[in-house]
Design a protein around this motif. Structure first.
Motif, short mmCIF file in Angstrom:
data_model
loop_
_atom_site.label_atom_id
_atom_site.label_comp_id
_atom_site.label_asym_id
_atom_site.label_seq_id
_atom_site.Cartn_x
_atom_site.Cartn_y
_atom_site.Cartn_z
N ALA A 1 5.26 27.35 -1.03
CA ALA A 1 4.11 28.19 -0.75
C ALA A 1 3.44 27.70 0.55
O ALA A 1 2.84 28.64 1.51
CB ALA A 1 3.27 28.10 -1.81
N LYS A 2 3.47 26.68 0.83
CA LYS A 2 2.74 25.90 1.88
C LYS A 2 3.73 25.66 3.15
O LYS A 2 3.11 25.00 4.22
CB LYS A 2 1.72 24.65 1.67
N ASN A 3 4.84 25.98 3.08
CA ASN A 3 5.84 25.47 3.87
C ASN A 3 5.69 24.05 4.42
O ASN A 3 5.87 23.89 5.56
CB ASN A 3 5.82 26.39 5.20
N THR A 4 5.67 23.13 3.33
CA THR A 4 5.36 21.84 3.57
C THR A 4 6.24 20.86 2.80
O THR A 4 6.32 20.99 1.69
CB THR A 4 3.99 21.50 3.62
N VAL A 5 6.77 19.72 3.53
CA VAL A 5 7.46 18.57 2.59
C VAL A 5 6.55 17.49 2.68
O VAL A 5 6.09 17.22 3.84
CB VAL A 5 8.80 18.70 3.01
N GLY B 1 0.91 -1.13 -0.09
CA GLY B 1 0.07 0.16 -0.08
C GLY B 1 0.88 1.19 0.01
O GLY B 1 2.23 1.13 0.01
N SER B 2 0.10 2.20 0.11
CA SER B 2 0.83 3.64 0.17
C SER B 2 0.36 4.59 1.05
O SER B 2 -0.80 4.48 1.76
CB SER B 2 0.50 4.31 -1.39
N LEU B 3 1.29 5.55 1.31
CA LEU B 3 0.83 6.68 2.43
C LEU B 3 1.60 7.90 2.04
O LEU B 3 2.77 7.79 1.54
CB LEU B 3 1.16 6.18 3.96
N ARG B 4 1.00 8.84 2.39
CA ARG B 4 1.67 10.33 2.21
C ARG B 4 1.94 11.01 3.50
O ARG B 4 1.00 11.17 3.97
CB ARG B 4 1.04 11.20 1.23
N LEU B 5 3.11 11.16 3.90
CA LEU B 5 3.35 11.89 5.16
C LEU B 5 3.72 13.63 4.64
O LEU B 5 4.27 13.79 3.63
CB LEU B 5 4.61 11.27 5.65
N SER B 6 3.24 14.23 5.85
CA SER B 6 3.43 15.67 5.64
C SER B 6 4.31 16.33 6.70
O SER B 6 4.09 15.62 7.77
CB SER B 6 2.15 16.45 5.46
N CYS B 7 5.08 17.27 6.59
CA CYS B 7 5.77 17.93 7.37
C CYS B 7 5.59 19.42 7.23
O CYS B 7 6.15 20.18 6.20
CB CYS B 7 7.28 17.47 7.31
N ALA B 8 4.58 19.90 7.97
CA ALA B 8 4.46 21.36 8.06
C ALA B 8 5.48 22.21 8.97
O ALA B 8 5.31 21.90 10.01
CB ALA B 8 3.02 21.59 8.71
N ALA B 9 6.07 23.06 8.18
CA ALA B 9 7.18 23.77 9.18
C ALA B 9 6.64 25.23 9.17
O ALA B 9 6.08 26.10 8.41
CB ALA B 9 8.34 23.81 8.06
N SER B 10 6.89 25.83 10.27
CA SER B 10 6.85 27.15 10.56
C SER B 10 7.94 27.69 11.59
O SER B 10 8.80 26.89 12.32
CB SER B 10 5.47 27.32 11.53
N GLY B 11 8.09 29.20 11.42
CA GLY B 11 9.05 29.77 12.39
C GLY B 11 10.35 30.22 11.65
O GLY B 11 11.40 30.60 12.34
N PHE B 12 10.42 29.80 10.32
CA PHE B 12 11.66 30.03 9.48
C PHE B 12 11.38 30.08 8.17
O PHE B 12 10.41 29.94 7.67
CB PHE B 12 12.78 29.05 9.79
N THR B 13 12.36 30.86 7.51
CA THR B 13 12.19 31.02 5.97
C THR B 13 12.32 29.63 5.09
O THR B 13 13.65 29.26 5.13
CB THR B 13 13.19 31.97 5.21
N ASP C 1 12.62 28.76 2.34
CA ASP C 1 13.60 28.65 1.15
C ASP C 1 14.94 28.21 1.75
O ASP C 1 15.58 27.91 0.82
CB ASP C 1 13.40 29.82 0.46
N ASP C 2 15.29 28.53 2.79
CA ASP C 2 16.75 28.53 3.20
C ASP C 2 17.14 27.31 4.02
O ASP C 2 17.97 27.16 4.46
CB ASP C 2 16.99 29.75 4.08
N TYR C 3 16.10 26.48 4.10
CA TYR C 3 16.44 24.98 4.79
C TYR C 3 16.33 23.92 3.90
O TYR C 3 15.74 23.89 2.78
CB TYR C 3 15.28 25.07 5.74
N ALA C 4 16.88 22.79 4.46
CA ALA C 4 16.82 21.50 3.82
C ALA C 4 15.93 20.76 4.86
O ALA C 4 16.19 20.87 6.22
CB ALA C 4 18.16 20.95 3.76
N ILE C 5 15.19 19.94 4.34
CA ILE C 5 14.35 19.09 5.38
C ILE C 5 14.49 17.66 4.93
O ILE C 5 14.70 17.00 3.81
CB ILE C 5 12.91 19.46 4.83
N GLY C 6 14.95 16.91 6.29
CA GLY C 6 15.01 15.48 6.01
C GLY C 6 13.71 14.63 6.60
O GLY C 6 13.26 15.21 7.49
N TRP C 7 13.78 13.34 6.26
CA TRP C 7 12.89 12.52 6.86
C TRP C 7 13.61 11.33 7.44
O TRP C 7 14.65 10.92 6.79
CB TRP C 7 12.02 11.74 5.70
#
Length: 126
Positions: free
Chosen positions: A75-79, A16-28, A30-36
């Motif tokens: 635009a949504k600050n989400t990975v 099967g499949s799942l989609r995880l979301s990571c909603a970020a706040s408190g920083f810009t 565009d200037d970050y890398a996000i890891g899982w």
């Protein structure tokens, strides 16, 4: 204050499949890398995937290549982590993490990240 909030975990059958979301706040975003990352009982924390929000570079651990896809909606600050063809060995708590250090020295090493979410459980039944 930097905050990361994961969602989308759950119980799914193998294949099967799942989609995880990571909603970020408190920083810009565009200037970050996000890891899982994921942590399974009795195992060490494992880097699963990473995306650089600035240029879209992506990284995957070998065991998920071809099955998982990381993407970013600045635009949504989400990975997102789209997980397909799930296997029982994918069962773990999944965490997202952020780093401002660019380029990321080791994209799949937890040592490269400063900020962490609370995690979301993914369980894959056989």
């Amino acid at each position: 204050e930097v905050q990361l909030v994961e969602s989308g975990g759950g119980l799914v059958q193998a294949g099967g499949s799942l989609r995880l979301s990571c909603a970020a706040s408190g920083f810009t975003f565009d200037d970050y890398a996000i890891g899982w990352f994921r942590l399974a009982p009795g195992k060490e924390r494992e880097g699963v995937s990473c995306i650089s929000s600035s240029d879209g570079s992506t990284y995957y651990t070998d065991s998920v290549k071809g099955r998982f896809t990381i993407s970013s909606d600045n635009a949504k600050n989400t990975v997102y982590l789209q997980m397909s063809s799930l296997k029982p060995e994918d069962t773990a708590v999944y965490y997202c993490a952020a780093t401002q250090i660019m380029p990321v020295p080791e994209p799949l090493s937890w040592l490269s990240y400063s900020y962490w979410g609370q995690g979301t459980q993914v369980t894959v039944s056989s």
